[in-house]
Write an enzyme that holds these catalytic residues in place. Structure first.
Site, PDB file in Angstrom:
ATOM      1  N   ALA A  18       2.495  -0.324   5.182  1.00  0.00           N
ATOM      2  CA  ALA A  18       2.345  -0.865   6.456  1.00  0.00           C
ATOM      3  C   ALA A  18       1.640  -2.255   6.666  1.00  0.00           C
ATOM      4  CB  ALA A  18       1.165  -0.029   6.978  1.00  0.00           C
ATOM      5  N   ARG A  37      12.875   5.383  12.566  1.00  0.00           N
ATOM      6  CA  ARG A  37      11.761   5.560  12.539  1.00  0.00           C
ATOM      7  C   ARG A  37      10.774   5.617  14.038  1.00  0.00           C
ATOM      8  NH1 ARG A  37       8.800   5.789   6.820  1.00  0.00           N
ATOM      9  NH2 ARG A  37       7.941   7.309   7.423  1.00  0.00           N
ATOM     10  N   ASN A  54       8.356  -5.132  -0.987  1.00  0.00           N
ATOM     11  CA  ASN A  54       8.014  -4.422   0.221  1.00  0.00           C
ATOM     12  C   ASN A  54       6.838  -4.223   0.607  1.00  0.00           C
ATOM     13  OD1 ASN A  54       7.585  -1.759   1.809  1.00  0.00           O
ATOM     14  ND2 ASN A  54       8.864  -0.360   0.254  1.00  0.00           N
ATOM     15  N   ARG A  82       4.766  10.983  -2.665  1.00  0.00           N
ATOM     16  CA  ARG A  82       4.677  10.459  -1.317  1.00  0.00           C
ATOM     17  C   ARG A  82       5.728  11.829  -0.300  1.00  0.00           C
ATOM     18  NH1 ARG A  82       4.966   4.417   0.881  1.00  0.00           N
ATOM     19  NH2 ARG A  82       3.706   4.835   3.429  1.00  0.00           N
ATOM     20  N   HIS A  96      12.782  -1.832   2.746  1.00  0.00           N
ATOM     21  CA  HIS A  96      12.326  -1.049   3.070  1.00  0.00           C
ATOM     22  C   HIS A  96      12.847  -0.131   2.183  1.00  0.00           C
ATOM     23  CE1 HIS A  96       9.467  -2.834   5.613  1.00  0.00           C
ATOM     24  NE2 HIS A  96       9.773  -3.695   5.938  1.00  0.00           N
ATOM     25  N   TYR A 138      11.055   8.791   1.373  1.00  0.00           N
ATOM     26  CA  TYR A 138      10.770   8.386  -0.091  1.00  0.00           C
ATOM     27  C   TYR A 138      11.937   8.451  -1.390  1.00  0.00           C
ATOM     28  CZ  TYR A 138       7.846   6.237   3.461  1.00  0.00           C
ATOM     29  OH  TYR A 138       7.496   5.802   4.252  1.00  0.00           O
ATOM     30  N   GLU A 171      12.925  -8.845   2.250  1.00  0.00           N
ATOM     31  CA  GLU A 171      11.595  -8.055   2.798  1.00  0.00           C
ATOM     32  C   GLU A 171      12.546  -6.225   2.432  1.00  0.00           C
ATOM     33  OE1 GLU A 171      10.691  -8.152   6.466  1.00  0.00           O
ATOM     34  OE2 GLU A 171      10.335  -6.296   6.760  1.00  0.00           O
ATOM     35  N   PRO A 197       0.468  -1.476  -0.060  1.00  0.00           N
ATOM     36  CA  PRO A 197      -0.159  -0.258   0.248  1.00  0.00           C
ATOM     37  C   PRO A 197       0.743   1.302   0.201  1.00  0.00           C
ATOM     38  CG  PRO A 197      -0.075  -0.885   2.446  1.00  0.00           C
ATOM     39  CD  PRO A 197       0.437  -2.325   1.774  1.00  0.00           C
ATOM     40  N   ASN A 198       0.527   2.537  -0.506  1.00  0.00           N
ATOM     41  CA  ASN A 198       0.866   4.114  -0.967  1.00  0.00           C
ATOM     42  C   ASN A 198       2.113   3.898  -1.965  1.00  0.00           C
ATOM     43  OD1 ASN A 198      -0.972   4.884   0.763  1.00  0.00           O
ATOM     44  ND2 ASN A 198      -0.516   3.973   2.333  1.00  0.00           N
TER      45      ASN A 198
HETATM   46  C1  DQA Z   1       8.185   1.207   3.675  1.00  0.00           C
HETATM   47  C2  DQA Z   1       7.911   1.948   5.672  1.00  0.00           C
HETATM   48  C3  DQA Z   1       6.985   1.136   5.963  1.00  0.00           C
HETATM   49  O1  DQA Z   1       6.168   1.360   7.848  1.00  0.00           O
HETATM   50  C4  DQA Z   1       5.510   2.240   5.800  1.00  0.00           C
HETATM   51  O2  DQA Z   1       4.308   1.973   6.107  1.00  0.00           O
HETATM   52  C5  DQA Z   1       5.877   2.277   4.169  1.00  0.00           C
HETATM   53  C6  DQA Z   1       6.784   1.796   3.497  1.00  0.00           C
HETATM   54  C7  DQA Z   1       9.576   1.692   3.767  1.00  0.00           C
HETATM   55  O3  DQA Z   1       9.773   1.279   2.630  1.00  0.00           O
HETATM   56  O4  DQA Z   1      10.549   2.299   4.281  1.00  0.00           O
HETATM   57  O5  DQA Z   1       4.520   1.802   3.258  1.00  0.00           O
HETATM   58  O6  DQA Z   1       7.840  -0.076   3.911  1.00  0.00           O
END
Ligand code: DQA
Length: 138
Positions: free
Chosen positions: A75, A105, A72, A18, A98, A23, A96, A10-11
């Site tokens: 959340a 954070r 990735n 964003r 990020h 990011y 995994e 998501p996102n």
């Molecule tokens: C994320 C870190 C997560 O905590 C966050 O919710 C994201 C992006 C990252 O790529 O840093 O959506 O996965």
């Protein structure tokens, strides 16, 4: 030819727009072109969804045939037992990823429910985290 599937949660369709301070200013589609050029011998699949069930469907669809998954989960990393179970249900090793260093954070980002179902974790190197994950899988 190796097949690696990148799965974004998501996102992550909002990359470039964003919170660019966290990011970055680049869209994932733009970066994906660079990755595909860099790894011409790897079939790099890409899937993004904002929906947990769709991410599970995709892991099930590709996870028995692909040589690796770069995920990735956004959340859902911090909440999803179902994604953990999906990753454990398939044969492809997952890494995994990020973009941000989640450990620098908020505390709620420090816990990942999917790490234990993954071969390894890479975080904090911006979009380059995806390249490092691909290197690890290769
Ligand atoms: C994320 C870190 C997560 O905590 C966050 O919710 C994201 C992006 C990252 O790529 O840093 O959506 O996965």
């Amino acid at each position: 030819m190796k097949r690696i599937e990148i799965i974004n949660g998501p996102n992550l369709n909002m990359l470039g727009v964003r919170e660019p301070g966290i990011y970055g200013a680049r869209s994932f589609e733009d970066y994906l072109g660079e990755l595909r050029q860099r790894y011409p011998d790897v079939e790099l699949g890409y899937y993004q969804s904002n929906h947990e069930g769709d991410l599970i469907d995709r892991i099930q669809e590709v996870g028995l045939a692909a040589d690796g998954i770069v995920i990735n989960a956004g959340a859902y990393t911090h909440t999803s037992v179902a994604l953990h179970d999906a990753l454990r249900s398939v044969t492809a090793p997952a890494v995994e990823v990020h973009i941000s260093n989640v450990h620098q954070r908020e505390e709620f980002r420090h816990r990942s429910l999917i790490s234990a179902a993954c071969r390894g974790v890479i975080c904090g190197f911006g979009l380059d985290s995806y390249r490092l994950a691909i290197e690890a899988l290769i």
